[in-house]
Design a protein around this motif. Sequence first.
Motif, PDB file in Angstrom:
ATOM      1  N   ALA A   1       6.967  11.170  -6.682  1.00 43.11           N
ATOM      2  CA  ALA A   1       5.806  10.512  -7.262  1.00 43.11           C
ATOM      3  C   ALA A   1       4.567  11.373  -7.084  1.00 43.11           C
ATOM      4  CB  ALA A   1       5.591   9.154  -6.596  1.00 43.11           C
ATOM      5  N   PRO A   2       3.648  11.324  -8.039  1.00 45.16           N
ATOM      6  CA  PRO A   2       2.413  12.089  -7.914  1.00 45.16           C
ATOM      7  C   PRO A   2       1.428  11.396  -6.989  1.00 45.16           C
ATOM      8  CG  PRO A   2       2.374  10.788  -9.915  1.00 45.16           C
ATOM      9  CD  PRO A   2       3.725  10.568  -9.289  1.00 45.16           C
ATOM     10  N   ALA A   3       0.424  12.150  -6.562  1.00 40.72           N
ATOM     11  CA  ALA A   3      -0.649  11.548  -5.773  1.00 40.72           C
ATOM     12  C   ALA A   3      -1.446  10.613  -6.683  1.00 40.72           C
ATOM     13  CB  ALA A   3      -1.539  12.641  -5.207  1.00 40.72           C
ATOM     14  N   ALA A   4      -2.099   9.629  -6.079  1.00 40.26           N
ATOM     15  CA  ALA A   4      -2.852   8.664  -6.870  1.00 40.26           C
ATOM     16  C   ALA A   4      -4.145   8.329  -6.152  1.00 40.26           C
ATOM     17  CB  ALA A   4      -2.034   7.391  -7.091  1.00 40.26           C
ATOM     18  N   PRO A   5      -5.211   8.004  -6.895  1.00 36.75           N
ATOM     19  CA  PRO A   5      -6.462   7.618  -6.247  1.00 36.75           C
ATOM     20  C   PRO A   5      -6.326   6.272  -5.545  1.00 36.75           C
ATOM     21  CG  PRO A   5      -6.571   7.256  -8.618  1.00 36.75           C
ATOM     22  CD  PRO A   5      -5.296   7.996  -8.358  1.00 36.75           C
ATOM     23  N   ALA A   6      -7.168   6.039  -4.538  1.00 29.12           N
ATOM     24  CA  ALA A   6      -7.134   4.783  -3.798  1.00 29.12           C
ATOM     25  C   ALA A   6      -7.527   3.626  -4.704  1.00 29.12           C
ATOM     26  CB  ALA A   6      -8.077   4.869  -2.604  1.00 29.12           C
ATOM     27  N   VAL A   7      -6.939   2.485  -4.446  1.00 25.44           N
ATOM     28  CA  VAL A   7      -7.256   1.277  -5.214  1.00 25.44           C
ATOM     29  C   VAL A   7      -8.675   0.823  -4.882  1.00 25.44           C
ATOM     30  CG1 VAL A   7      -6.641  -1.131  -5.620  1.00 25.44           C
ATOM     31  CG2 VAL A   7      -4.838   0.575  -5.272  1.00 25.44           C
ATOM     32  N   ARG A   8      -9.453   0.515  -5.904  1.00 24.25           N
ATOM     33  CA  ARG A   8     -10.816   0.035  -5.677  1.00 24.25           C
ATOM     34  C   ARG A   8     -10.804  -1.310  -4.961  1.00 24.25           C
ATOM     35  NH1 ARG A   8     -10.942   0.544 -11.076  1.00 24.25           N
ATOM     36  NH2 ARG A   8     -11.618  -1.626 -11.247  1.00 24.25           N
ATOM     37  N   ALA A   9     -11.789  -1.556  -4.133  1.00 26.35           N
ATOM     38  CA  ALA A   9     -11.868  -2.793  -3.360  1.00 26.35           C
ATOM     39  C   ALA A   9     -11.923  -4.013  -4.263  1.00 26.35           C
ATOM     40  CB  ALA A   9     -13.082  -2.762  -2.433  1.00 26.35           C
ATOM     41  N   ASP A  10     -12.625  -3.919  -5.385  1.00 26.60           N
ATOM     42  CA  ASP A  10     -12.760  -5.090  -6.250  1.00 26.60           C
ATOM     43  C   ASP A  10     -11.437  -5.477  -6.890  1.00 26.60           C
ATOM     44  OD1 ASP A  10     -13.200  -2.607  -7.802  1.00 26.60           O
ATOM     45  OD2 ASP A  10     -13.351  -3.986  -9.505  1.00 26.60           O
ATOM     46  N   VAL A  11     -10.527  -4.496  -7.087  1.00 23.55           N
ATOM     47  CA  VAL A  11      -9.204  -4.804  -7.645  1.00 23.55           C
ATOM     48  C   VAL A  11      -8.417  -5.639  -6.645  1.00 23.55           C
ATOM     49  CG1 VAL A  11      -7.026  -3.814  -8.436  1.00 23.55           C
ATOM     50  CG2 VAL A  11      -9.189  -2.759  -9.108  1.00 23.55           C
ATOM     51  N   ARG A  12      -8.416  -5.224  -5.382  1.00 23.71           N
ATOM     52  CA  ARG A  12      -7.735  -6.009  -4.354  1.00 23.71           C
ATOM     53  C   ARG A  12      -8.365  -7.390  -4.199  1.00 23.71           C
ATOM     54  NH1 ARG A  12      -3.902  -3.692  -1.076  1.00 23.71           N
ATOM     55  NH2 ARG A  12      -3.702  -1.416  -1.145  1.00 23.71           N
ATOM     56  N   GLU A  13      -9.676  -7.469  -4.274  1.00 18.71           N
ATOM     57  CA  GLU A  13     -10.352  -8.761  -4.092  1.00 18.71           C
ATOM     58  C   GLU A  13     -10.020  -9.730  -5.217  1.00 18.71           C
ATOM     59  OE1 GLU A  13     -14.385  -7.562  -3.766  1.00 18.71           O
ATOM     60  OE2 GLU A  13     -14.158  -6.813  -1.699  1.00 18.71           O
ATOM     61  N   ARG A  14      -9.947  -9.232  -6.454  1.00 19.21           N
ATOM     62  CA  ARG A  14      -9.580 -10.115  -7.570  1.00 19.21           C
ATOM     63  C   ARG A  14      -8.158 -10.632  -7.401  1.00 19.21           C
ATOM     64  NH1 ARG A  14     -12.135  -6.190 -10.790  1.00 19.21           N
ATOM     65  NH2 ARG A  14     -10.127  -5.361 -11.474  1.00 19.21           N
ATOM     66  N   LEU A  15      -7.260  -9.733  -7.027  1.00 18.20           N
ATOM     67  CA  LEU A  15      -5.879 -10.161  -6.825  1.00 18.20           C
ATOM     68  C   LEU A  15      -5.783 -11.144  -5.662  1.00 18.20           C
ATOM     69  CD1 LEU A  15      -2.894  -9.858  -7.616  1.00 18.20           C
ATOM     70  CD2 LEU A  15      -2.753  -7.932  -6.016  1.00 18.20           C
ATOM     71  N   ALA A  16      -6.528 -10.897  -4.608  1.00 19.56           N
ATOM     72  CA  ALA A  16      -6.523 -11.791  -3.447  1.00 19.56           C
ATOM     73  C   ALA A  16      -6.984 -13.190  -3.837  1.00 19.56           C
ATOM     74  CB  ALA A  16      -7.414 -11.228  -2.343  1.00 19.56           C
ATOM     75  N   ALA A  17      -8.034 -13.279  -4.631  1.00 19.41           N
ATOM     76  CA  ALA A  17      -8.543 -14.585  -5.053  1.00 19.41           C
ATOM     77  C   ALA A  17      -7.511 -15.334  -5.881  1.00 19.41           C
ATOM     78  CB  ALA A  17      -9.841 -14.410  -5.840  1.00 19.41           C
ATOM     79  N   ALA A  18      -6.845 -14.617  -6.791  1.00 17.17           N
ATOM     80  CA  ALA A  18      -5.853 -15.265  -7.649  1.00 17.17           C
ATOM     81  C   ALA A  18      -4.642 -15.723  -6.844  1.00 17.17           C
ATOM     82  CB  ALA A  18      -5.418 -14.295  -8.745  1.00 17.17           C
ATOM     83  N   GLN A  19      -4.152 -14.876  -5.938  1.00 15.37           N
ATOM     84  CA  GLN A  19      -2.979 -15.244  -5.152  1.00 15.37           C
ATOM     85  C   GLN A  19      -3.296 -16.376  -4.176  1.00 15.37           C
ATOM     86  OE1 GLN A  19      -1.684 -11.466  -3.507  1.00 15.37           O
ATOM     87  NE2 GLN A  19      -0.364 -11.059  -5.264  1.00 15.37           N
ATOM     88  N   THR A  20      -4.498 -16.376  -3.614  1.00 20.28           N
ATOM     89  CA  THR A  20      -4.884 -17.454  -2.693  1.00 20.28           C
ATOM     90  C   THR A  20      -4.975 -18.786  -3.429  1.00 20.28           C
ATOM     91  OG1 THR A  20      -6.093 -15.892  -1.298  1.00 20.28           O
ATOM     92  CG2 THR A  20      -6.631 -18.227  -1.046  1.00 20.28           C
ATOM     93  N   ALA A  21      -5.528 -18.771  -4.633  1.00 20.11           N
ATOM     94  CA  ALA A  21      -5.628 -20.014  -5.408  1.00 20.11           C
ATOM     95  C   ALA A  21      -4.248 -20.574  -5.725  1.00 20.11           C
ATOM     96  CB  ALA A  21      -6.413 -19.768  -6.693  1.00 20.11           C
ATOM     97  N   LEU A  22      -3.322 -19.687  -6.098  1.00 20.24           N
ATOM     98  CA  LEU A  22      -1.964 -20.143  -6.402  1.00 20.24           C
ATOM     99  C   LEU A  22      -1.271 -20.674  -5.155  1.00 20.24           C
ATOM    100  CD1 LEU A  22       0.528 -20.469  -8.166  1.00 20.24           C
ATOM    101  CD2 LEU A  22       1.059 -18.043  -7.760  1.00 20.24           C
ATOM    102  N   LEU A  23      -1.314 -19.919  -4.067  1.00 18.84           N
ATOM    103  CA  LEU A  23      -0.618 -20.352  -2.858  1.00 18.84           C
ATOM    104  C   LEU A  23      -1.218 -21.621  -2.293  1.00 18.84           C
ATOM    105  CD1 LEU A  23       1.615 -19.896  -0.884  1.00 18.84           C
ATOM    106  CD2 LEU A  23       0.190 -18.242   0.331  1.00 18.84           C
ATOM    107  N   SER A  24      -2.534 -21.757  -2.381  1.00 16.46           N
ATOM    108  CA  SER A  24      -3.179 -22.979  -1.901  1.00 16.46           C
ATOM    109  C   SER A  24      -2.717 -24.191  -2.697  1.00 16.46           C
ATOM    110  CB  SER A  24      -4.701 -22.834  -1.993  1.00 16.46           C
ATOM    111  OG  SER A  24      -5.348 -23.984  -1.507  1.00 16.46           O
TER     112      SER A  24
END
Length: 450
Positions: A307-330
Amino acid sequence: MKLGIGIGWRPEIADAVEALPGIDWVEAVAENLCADHLPDSLVRLRARGVTVVPHGVSLGLGGAGRPDAGRLADLGARAELLGTPLVTEHIAFVRAGGPLTASPRLEAGHLLPVPRTWDALEVLCENVRIAQDSLPVPLALENIAALVSWPGEELTEGQFLAELVERTGVRLLIDVANLHTNHVNRGEDPAKALGELPVEAIAYVHVAGGVERDGVWHDTHAHPVTRPVLDVLAELRSRVDPPGVLLERDDDFPPAAELAGELTTIRATLDAAAPKTSRIPKASGIPKALASPEAPAVQRSPAVLVAPAAPAVRADVRERLAAAQTALLSALVAGTETPEGFDRRRLEVQSRALAAKRAGVVAKVAPELPEILGDGYRNAYLAYAMTRPLSAGYRRDALDFAEHLLIAGLPQDAAARRRLTHWWQDRAAPRPPRRTTRLVRAARAVLVGK
């Protein structure tokens, strides 16, 4: 690496597994093994030259957060203890909340689907790279079964898996029972998924049983393998000769003769579906028109995936996913509102399934509870679980359930209540906490979660 035909090793069927003819390898749930010593049965199997592969269930690589270093170290320690050629995990999230959402952490107690979006893929790929760098052996990831679909998905399952392999070089553990489950529950064509994913990346295959109720397929691992699942296995075999195929069974274990019969049927299915003449698997992956502009190209071969090297994931991408997954799991474990775009009925089915699985695990961890409560155990536990999410493991959950009953003056039978009190005292404290203590604990948990 050729594995052959195997079966999931479980303590309940350890003797039967050792006696089964023609077993080339076994798979054991990593979290059920001690990091410093193995069960005698696995020691004997390894002495016979049987490969043992640890199969993780708790990393949650599809979650919004980065993988926990302690869990990765534990999985790596089990890999080294077993001398295994690889370890496996799932493309799933299993917890949500916490610092990314400034909310209490929630545990699903189950594998939940990752949204097939470019953002979720970006997070998953970075988490996989972190895991690959931490583990002493190669990693393979399993497609999961799902009752619910995320709204706004941008990729099919086959495309999502193909892109994951392109970006990380990870191997795949393809569960044909899960492909069938997603066909029934989400209308996804298993043949289309197999046509899109890179079959040359398959490390091995899972086969398992389930049951259909009211139009919903439940991947129980507690029923015989059905013909539709074997048909998906045959479709896969017509495309590629998988290095290994493994029968999974996790509950309601049948006699050894029935397990042997299922293994015979799996072998026969593979033999019948094998192409008459060898052929190279067709090129697969994401059509150029669908390719993400950020998706890097990579050279791939059946033997080596780089696999090639890749840039780090932006914080806002993780935060959006976190909000969506928390809403579903809740919504699933805490009774909050159904997030926009989800099928409310399906979420209710999934919520009941999660609570039922949790009740079953607690009954195994603390078998005295269903013994004390009798026929009332299941309903009492399900009522408790619907508003009290799992947060600190099943042993703590069993104690909290007992506390909940005792504070409420239950069970009504005095003798049963005394037995439950003694059980709780032996494991927790001299006396059950009062209601005010419980409220303080809950408030403290909220503060810690923030």
